[in-house]
Design an enzyme around this catalytic site. Structure first.
Site, short mmCIF file in Angstrom:
data_model
loop_
_atom_site.label_atom_id
_atom_site.label_comp_id
_atom_site.label_asym_id
_atom_site.label_seq_id
_atom_site.Cartn_x
_atom_site.Cartn_y
_atom_site.Cartn_z
CD GLU A 2 -3.04 -1.27 2.04
OE1 GLU A 2 -3.01 -0.51 3.03
OE2 GLU A 2 -3.98 -2.07 1.82
CD GLU A 34 -3.95 -6.42 2.81
OE1 GLU A 34 -2.70 -6.36 2.67
OE2 GLU A 34 -4.59 -5.66 3.53
#
Length: 465
Positions: A217, A313
């Protein structure tokens, strides 16, 4: 042990094939969770109206790597705390041929929020640095993470492993901390060597990494757990000028995936892939579910058709309460949506968490694992994510090819052809009422009344029909 084995026995009964399997079999999970991957009977061609799903095996798309979830520190701690017999039984259930058959997993390179401490593999006292990586060690993983993934590989030697860092060691960053900050310009070369040392250490321990991403991220900087913003142009500079060449010099076959973040910023991986130097080291893009729409995967695939797509994810949790909401979202957006939008692999987040959604240090306080392990009672509860994964992981083999189906009204679906010639269809009823579906492969037609909010996996055996 009596508390764990009945659920496992039920799963094994689902997976057990009769001596002469029927030409077509099906398994269903309903919106309330009363049926969970339960065998159901199918009918032949419908006599009345039905929504037809035409499966066209001759139209082929991506080849599948697998389905699974991440072996985080939290997951590994809980699994290793189980008594040896229970641990072995659970691992066989998750990764074995008679269980979920998970074939893809993700590790964290150092700590994530689901770690009891915030650590890297080369921590230094404040103000000190280690440019030669003299202090590098994967010792923090040797008690829990490493034996868990080694056991998974022993059960399923075809298991594909990838890894992602939440942060470089703090001394490589502005701010000298794993929380916040950015990678120092003078740390690019040593950080590339850090990746090489990690990959080599795991390979020496019998865990080769197929894929790696350079930052989990990279457009998010958490306030209470490791993380780091890393702009696209700088990620391209790191991959093209440092990590890609370092992997080549080390003769490592690990492949670099770009992005590892949400669907809402497809322009970020596009920027990196448009860099000609970085792009030659990047065979694909990894995606998360927490923002945007799954169609972003198809957008980037269309712009870069030679690059692979992976979904890496998505967590279940308290924000998706109840079976109908949580299970439906997982099946529609991930199992069906992600694969229809070119994903070769689908990963959920924590493989296991405890009843309080931990252990964790910062970050999500109401996440849910694929299974919940009570470390006091030694009980294992299979969550709705377990069954969402199972609707594909149990039936779609590594090397399967996604094949064409029409998108029927109210019935999202996806189909695959396995290497042995068998065909798998996953369909979900998102409407408010039951729908009769008719699934057709060549001249073979089966029908079924699919309840509202239910998913069904249909398997056509290659040896008959």
């Amino acid at each position: 042990m009596r508390r764990v084995l009945p659920a496992m026995a039920a799963l094994l009964a689902i997976g057990a094939a009769p001596a002469t399997p029927p030409a077509v079999r099906a398994w269903q999970t309903d919106a309330e969770g009363r049926q969970r991957l339960a065998p159901v009977a199918l009918r032949g061609a419908p006599t009345g109206e039905a929504i037809t799903i035409a499966i066209r095996p001759e139209r082929r798309y991506q080849t599948m790597v697998g389905f699974g979830a991440s072996i985080t520190d939290a997951s590994a701690i809980l699994i290793q705390q189980l008594p040896a017999a229970r641990r072995a039984a659970l691992m066989r259930e998750l990764f074995g041929r008679d269980g979920l058959r998970l074939g893809f997993t993700r590790l964290t390179i150092g700590a994530s929020d689901f770690s009891p401490t915030h650590y890297s593999f080369d921590d230094m006292p404040a103000g000190q640095r280690d440019p030669t990586l003299a202090r590098f060690s994967i010792a923090p993983n040797r008690a829990t993470v490493l034996p868990t993934v080694q056991q998974a590989l022993a059960i399923n030697p075809r298991l594909v492993v990838m890894a992602s860092p939440w942060s470089p060691p703090g001394w490589m960053k502005s701010g000298d901390s794993m929380i916040g900050g950015t990678l120092r310009n003078d740390a690019y070369a040593v950080y590339a060597r850090y990746f090489v040392r990690y990959l080599q250490a795991y390979a020496q321990a019998g865990v080769p990494m197929r894929y790696v991403t350079i930052q989990n991220e990279p457009d998010f900087s958490p306030k209470d757990y490791p993380g780091m913003r890393w702009p696209a142009k700088d990620r391209a500079r790191f991959v093209g000028g440092y990590l890609g060449p370092a992997l080549e010099r080390a003769r490592l076959s690990t492949r670099i995936l770009e992005w590892d973040h949400n669907w809402d910023q497809p322009e970020q991986p596009e920027t990196v892939l448009n860099d000609p130097v970085a792009s030659r080291y990047i065979p694909g893009v990894a995606w998360h579910c927490y923002g945007g729409d799954v169609a972003a995967q198809a957008r980037v695939h269309a712009a870069f058709p030679g690059k692979d797509t992976f979904f890496t994810e998505c967590s279940g949790g308290g924000w998706r309460p109840g079976w109908k909401t949580g299970f439906g979202d997982m099946v529609q957006n991930l199992m069906i949506g992600s694969t229809r939008n070119w994903a070769r692999g689908v990963l959920l987040w924590n493989l296991a968490l405890d009843p309080r959604g931990g252990p964790h240090k910062g970050g999500c306080d109401n996440c849910r694992g694929v299974v919940t392990i009570d470390p006091v009672k030694g009980e294992v509860r299979r969550e709705l994510e377990y069954y969402a994964l199972g609707h594909l992981s149990r039936f779609v083999a590594p090397g399967a090819t996604r094949i064409d189906t029409g998108m029927a009204a109210d019935i999202p679906n996806v189909a695959f052809r396995n290497p042995d010639g068998s065909i798998v269809l996953l369909a979900y009823n998102r409407s408010d009422g039951a729908k009769r579906i008719a699934a057709r492969v060549d001249t073979r037609i089966v029908s079924h009344l699919l309840p509202s909010g239910a998913a069904i996996s249909i398997l056509w055996n290659a040896s008959r029909g």
